[in-house]
Design a protein around this motif. Structure first.
Motif, mmCIF file in Angstrom:
data_model
loop_
_atom_site.group_PDB
_atom_site.id
_atom_site.type_symbol
_atom_site.label_atom_id
_atom_site.label_comp_id
_atom_site.label_asym_id
_atom_site.label_seq_id
_atom_site.Cartn_x
_atom_site.Cartn_y
_atom_site.Cartn_z
ATOM 1 N N PRO A 1 0.861 -1.149 0.000
ATOM 2 C CA PRO A 1 -0.099 0.042 0.001
ATOM 3 C C PRO A 1 0.696 1.193 0.057
ATOM 4 C CG PRO A 1 -0.846 -1.492 1.701
ATOM 5 C CD PRO A 1 0.579 -2.270 1.135
ATOM 6 N N LEU A 2 2.141 1.153 0.655
ATOM 7 C CA LEU A 2 2.914 2.347 0.704
ATOM 8 C C LEU A 2 3.579 2.576 -0.715
ATOM 9 C CD1 LEU A 2 4.501 1.713 4.274
ATOM 10 C CD2 LEU A 2 2.650 3.161 3.526
ATOM 11 N N TYR A 3 3.961 1.449 -1.557
ATOM 12 C CA TYR A 3 4.529 1.737 -3.040
ATOM 13 C C TYR A 3 3.451 2.123 -3.652
ATOM 14 C CZ TYR A 3 8.137 -1.861 -1.478
ATOM 15 O OH TYR A 3 8.845 -2.627 -0.774
ATOM 16 N N GLU A 4 2.243 1.603 -3.568
ATOM 17 C CA GLU A 4 1.183 2.231 -4.264
ATOM 18 C C GLU A 4 0.821 3.823 -4.001
ATOM 19 O OE1 GLU A 4 -1.983 -0.845 -3.709
ATOM 20 O OE2 GLU A 4 -0.901 -2.087 -4.875
ATOM 21 N N GLU A 5 0.671 4.154 -2.692
ATOM 22 C CA GLU A 5 0.527 5.369 -2.258
ATOM 23 C C GLU A 5 1.366 6.523 -3.170
ATOM 24 O OE1 GLU A 5 1.971 7.729 1.518
ATOM 25 O OE2 GLU A 5 0.740 5.988 2.028
ATOM 26 N N ILE A 6 2.710 6.196 -3.369
ATOM 27 C CA ILE A 6 3.520 7.248 -3.629
ATOM 28 C C ILE A 6 3.676 6.928 -5.259
ATOM 29 C CG2 ILE A 6 4.723 7.794 -1.449
ATOM 30 C CD1 ILE A 6 7.233 5.999 -2.415
ATOM 31 N N ALA A 7 3.362 5.909 -6.050
ATOM 32 C CA ALA A 7 3.631 5.543 -7.243
ATOM 33 C C ALA A 7 3.003 6.425 -8.213
ATOM 34 C CB ALA A 7 3.489 4.150 -7.458
ATOM 35 N N ASP A 8 3.811 6.978 -9.084
ATOM 36 C CA ASP A 8 3.328 7.919 -10.205
ATOM 37 C C ASP A 8 3.164 6.956 -11.440
ATOM 38 O OD1 ASP A 8 3.672 10.589 -9.479
ATOM 39 O OD2 ASP A 8 5.623 10.009 -9.178
ATOM 40 N N ILE A 9 3.906 5.707 -11.510
ATOM 41 C CA ILE A 9 3.990 4.721 -12.481
ATOM 42 C C ILE A 9 4.031 3.315 -11.993
ATOM 43 C CG2 ILE A 9 5.185 3.691 -14.565
ATOM 44 C CD1 ILE A 9 6.049 6.672 -15.243
ATOM 45 N N THR A 10 3.333 2.540 -12.245
ATOM 46 C CA THR A 10 3.330 1.040 -11.657
ATOM 47 C C THR A 10 3.597 0.030 -13.071
ATOM 48 O OG1 THR A 10 1.904 1.544 -9.858
ATOM 49 C CG2 THR A 10 2.120 -0.775 -10.499
ATOM 50 N N VAL A 11 4.624 -0.767 -12.744
ATOM 51 C CA VAL A 11 4.918 -1.596 -13.722
ATOM 52 C C VAL A 11 4.851 -3.189 -13.278
ATOM 53 C CG1 VAL A 11 6.507 -2.168 -15.824
ATOM 54 C CG2 VAL A 11 6.083 0.353 -15.235
#
Length: 177
Positions: free
Chosen positions: A142-152
């Motif tokens: 959830p923390l990665y997703e919170e700050i991600a501008d791009i998800t790959v």
């Protein structure tokens, strides 16, 4: 590239942040840094030794300082440690100072990529590495997703494909490349 922006890679251990980061930096003519390597360079010791001596809390304090300093640069690609997002300050700095790319990787791939790596203190001595990775994912995803501008997704893709995908997305949102 007209404007040199920072690109910060986040994601779990074994996601390929260092491999992908080096290739992005090479293609975009940016400087590459790896926060774990930078900690090792500054301490003169491997991450596992820092963990052993200072515990996770001591390591995270060092990691936060390295991220604070490196993100002040312009025109870099930074591969962060998997747990770097545990620090709110680091999350804020990453979000504010560049484009954050989340390399999302399934547990199976993480296990395959890290099973022989004894330099990862959170799983090196674990009786059940899968359980550790699952717990880390539950806490950190959830923390990665919170700050991600791009998800790959990095699971079944070659590094070259992932790099090209990221660069295309960077170009579309920021005119990078």
């Amino acid at each position: 590239m007209a404007e040199k922006r920072n690109i910060f890679l986040v994601g779990p251990m074994g996601a390929g942040k260092s491999t992908i980061g080096r290739q992005i930096a090479r293609q975009l003519h940016l400087e590459f840094y790896d926060s774990d390597s930078e900690i090792e360079r500054r301490t003169g010791a491997e991450i596992s030794w820092v963990f052993e001596l200072e515990g996770e809390e001591g390591f995270r304090a060092r990691e936060e300082k390295v991220i604070e300093e490196l993100t002040e640069n312009m025109g870099i690609v930074l591969a962060t440690g998997g747990g770097s997002v545990m620090s709110k300050e680091s999350r804020n700095r990453l979000s504010a100072r560049g484009v954050v790319v989340y390399l999302k990787t399934p547990i199976e791939k993480q296990l395959a990529r890290t099973q022989r790596d004894k330099r990862r203190p959170l799983i090196a001595e674990a009786e059940d590495p899968r359980k550790v990775l699952e717990e880390l994912a539950q806490e950190r995803d959830p923390l990665y997703e919170e700050i991600a501008d791009i998800t790959v997704q990095t699971d079944e893709q070659s590094a070259k494909f992932v790099v090209n995908d990221i660069i295309e997305q960077l170009e579309s949102i920021n005119g990078l490349g």
